[in-house]
Design a protein around this motif. Structure first.
Motif, PDB file in Angstrom:
ATOM      1  N   LEU A 218      34.554  -9.055  57.938  1.00  0.00           N
ATOM      2  CA  LEU A 218      33.509  -9.702  58.067  1.00  0.00           C
ATOM      3  C   LEU A 218      32.974  -8.780  59.120  1.00  0.00           C
ATOM      4  CD1 LEU A 218      33.182 -11.829  60.410  1.00  0.00           C
ATOM      5  CD2 LEU A 218      35.244 -11.208  61.207  1.00  0.00           C
ATOM      6  N   CYS A 219      33.263  -7.516  59.486  1.00  0.00           N
ATOM      7  CA  CYS A 219      32.680  -6.181  60.269  1.00  0.00           C
ATOM      8  C   CYS A 219      31.005  -6.185  58.910  1.00  0.00           C
ATOM      9  CB  CYS A 219      33.223  -5.035  60.840  1.00  0.00           C
ATOM     10  SG  CYS A 219      34.321  -5.706  61.539  1.00  0.00           S
ATOM     11  N   TYR A 220      31.922  -6.284  57.850  1.00  0.00           N
ATOM     12  CA  TYR A 220      30.829  -5.487  56.782  1.00  0.00           C
ATOM     13  C   TYR A 220      29.543  -6.578  56.518  1.00  0.00           C
ATOM     14  CZ  TYR A 220      28.317  -5.244  52.414  1.00  0.00           C
ATOM     15  OH  TYR A 220      28.324  -5.135  50.692  1.00  0.00           O
ATOM     16  N   LEU A 221      29.969  -7.888  56.884  1.00  0.00           N
ATOM     17  CA  LEU A 221      29.141  -8.702  56.519  1.00  0.00           C
ATOM     18  C   LEU A 221      28.148  -9.097  57.716  1.00  0.00           C
ATOM     19  CD1 LEU A 221      31.237 -10.817  54.506  1.00  0.00           C
ATOM     20  CD2 LEU A 221      29.266  -9.993  54.081  1.00  0.00           C
ATOM     21  N   HIS A 222      28.348  -9.358  58.537  1.00  0.00           N
ATOM     22  CA  HIS A 222      27.504  -9.269  60.328  1.00  0.00           C
ATOM     23  C   HIS A 222      26.796  -8.035  60.135  1.00  0.00           C
ATOM     24  CE1 HIS A 222      27.026 -11.100  63.983  1.00  0.00           C
ATOM     25  NE2 HIS A 222      27.805 -10.025  64.869  1.00  0.00           N
ATOM     26  N   LEU A 223      27.248  -6.618  60.190  1.00  0.00           N
ATOM     27  CA  LEU A 223      26.475  -5.701  60.879  1.00  0.00           C
ATOM     28  C   LEU A 223      25.352  -6.048  59.304  1.00  0.00           C
ATOM     29  CD1 LEU A 223      28.976  -3.054  61.235  1.00  0.00           C
ATOM     30  CD2 LEU A 223      28.067  -4.149  62.730  1.00  0.00           C
ATOM     31  N   LYS A 224      25.823  -5.925  58.101  1.00  0.00           N
ATOM     32  CA  LYS A 224      24.547  -5.955  57.066  1.00  0.00           C
ATOM     33  C   LYS A 224      23.966  -6.615  57.567  1.00  0.00           C
ATOM     34  CE  LYS A 224      24.125  -6.161  52.589  1.00  0.00           C
ATOM     35  NZ  LYS A 224      24.807  -6.283  51.456  1.00  0.00           N
ATOM     36  N   GLU A 225      24.101  -8.161  58.205  1.00  0.00           N
ATOM     37  CA  GLU A 225      23.331  -9.735  58.252  1.00  0.00           C
ATOM     38  C   GLU A 225      22.303  -8.545  59.408  1.00  0.00           C
ATOM     39  OE1 GLU A 225      23.391 -13.450  61.186  1.00  0.00           O
ATOM     40  OE2 GLU A 225      25.267 -12.429  58.969  1.00  0.00           O
ATOM     41  N   ASN A 226      22.427  -7.796  60.581  1.00  0.00           N
ATOM     42  CA  ASN A 226      21.439  -7.350  61.655  1.00  0.00           C
ATOM     43  C   ASN A 226      21.024  -5.792  61.222  1.00  0.00           C
ATOM     44  OD1 ASN A 226      21.743  -9.284  63.619  1.00  0.00           O
ATOM     45  ND2 ASN A 226      24.091  -9.111  63.150  1.00  0.00           N
ATOM     46  N   SER A 227      21.169  -5.361  59.836  1.00  0.00           N
ATOM     47  CA  SER A 227      20.856  -4.076  60.419  1.00  0.00           C
ATOM     48  C   SER A 227      19.191  -4.342  59.290  1.00  0.00           C
ATOM     49  CB  SER A 227      21.902  -3.215  59.021  1.00  0.00           C
ATOM     50  OG  SER A 227      21.350  -2.072  59.530  1.00  0.00           O
TER      51      SER A 227
END
Length: 241
Positions: A218-227
């Motif tokens: 979840l952290c990975y997908l969410h951070l990737k979406e916002n980077s």
């Protein structure tokens, strides 16, 4: 006698969790490959296993959570599961702590996060990383894995073993800043969730790191979406042989 003990000793289950199984399927495939690479003999139950119940518990549906826990326990016992390895910090916390709380002595299955599994084996690895590019990596501690379950060092040990330099953010380990995606924030307050993620990415960029890595889907997908300009990787990306 030892052969029979091994045969009757039970199975190790790889439990990817709903998010990995249905959304981040590439992570599931990578972790399956990694487990085989490090010599873990595991089974998977595919559609037989149910959700761990984390969303139900956090939403206050205690009876539904208990029902899911009991159903999963029955399935696990039917397949002689003695140990569960999961790459999802939320599943890890639920299966290791909350199942014990609600099922009591009936719950006697060992549970560990996959970073613990890998870190324990990593000393014996002959890593084929001769041509791998060493990078400056900042590691993001997932809330469930870190503050809730106290797993801080194992992911860092793996990153260091791979030859990367870890540049710590000011807010890390037990004082880690949330990615913004958990606890229903992403679903109910998406603008707030995205702002938190962007703030976390800026904290990583200040370290000079080229990669922001985390051990949570979840952290990975969410951070990737916002980077936009910082590379986001899940731990399995660094270990992708």
């Amino acid at each position: 006698m030892k052969i029979f003990e091994k045969i009757l000793g039970g199975n190790i289950l790889y439990y990817p969790g709903c998010l990995t199984k249905f959304v981040a399927k590439d992570l599931k495939e990578k972790y399956e490959k990694i487990l085989r690479k490090i010599g873990i003999d595991f089974i998977e139950l595919s559609e037989l296993e149910k959700c761990c119940g984390s969303p139900a518990l956090k939403a206050g549906y205690l009876e539904d959570f208990k029902k899911l826990a009991e159903e999963n326990l029955k399935i696990f016992k039917e397949h002689s599961v003695k140990k569960i390895i999961t790459n999802c910090p939320a599943c890890f916390m639920i299966l290791k702590k909350e199942y014990k709380n609600i099922l009591g002595e009936k719950w006697d299955i060992e549970v560990e996060h996959i970073s613990q599994t890998i870190a324990r084996k990593i000393g014996n690895w002959k890593l084929e990383i001769g041509n791998s590019k060493r990078e400056a990596v900042s590691y993001h501690d997932p809330c469930h894995l870190g503050r809730q379950m106290g797993v801080y060092e194992e992911p860092r040990e793996i990153i260091k073993k791979l030859g990367h330099e870890i540049l710590e953010m000011e807010l890390s380990r037990n004082e880690s800043f949330c990615c913004g995606g958990g606890g229903g924030v992403k679903s109910n307050e998406p603008e707030l969730a995205n702002k938190i993620a962007k703030d976390r990415i800026e904290q990583a960029k200040k370290t000079g790191a080229k990669i922001l890595c985390t051990a949570c889907p979840l952290c990975y997908l969410h951070l990737k979406e916002n980077s936009q300009d910082l590379e986001i990787k899940e731990l399995s990306d660094l270990l992708n042989f």
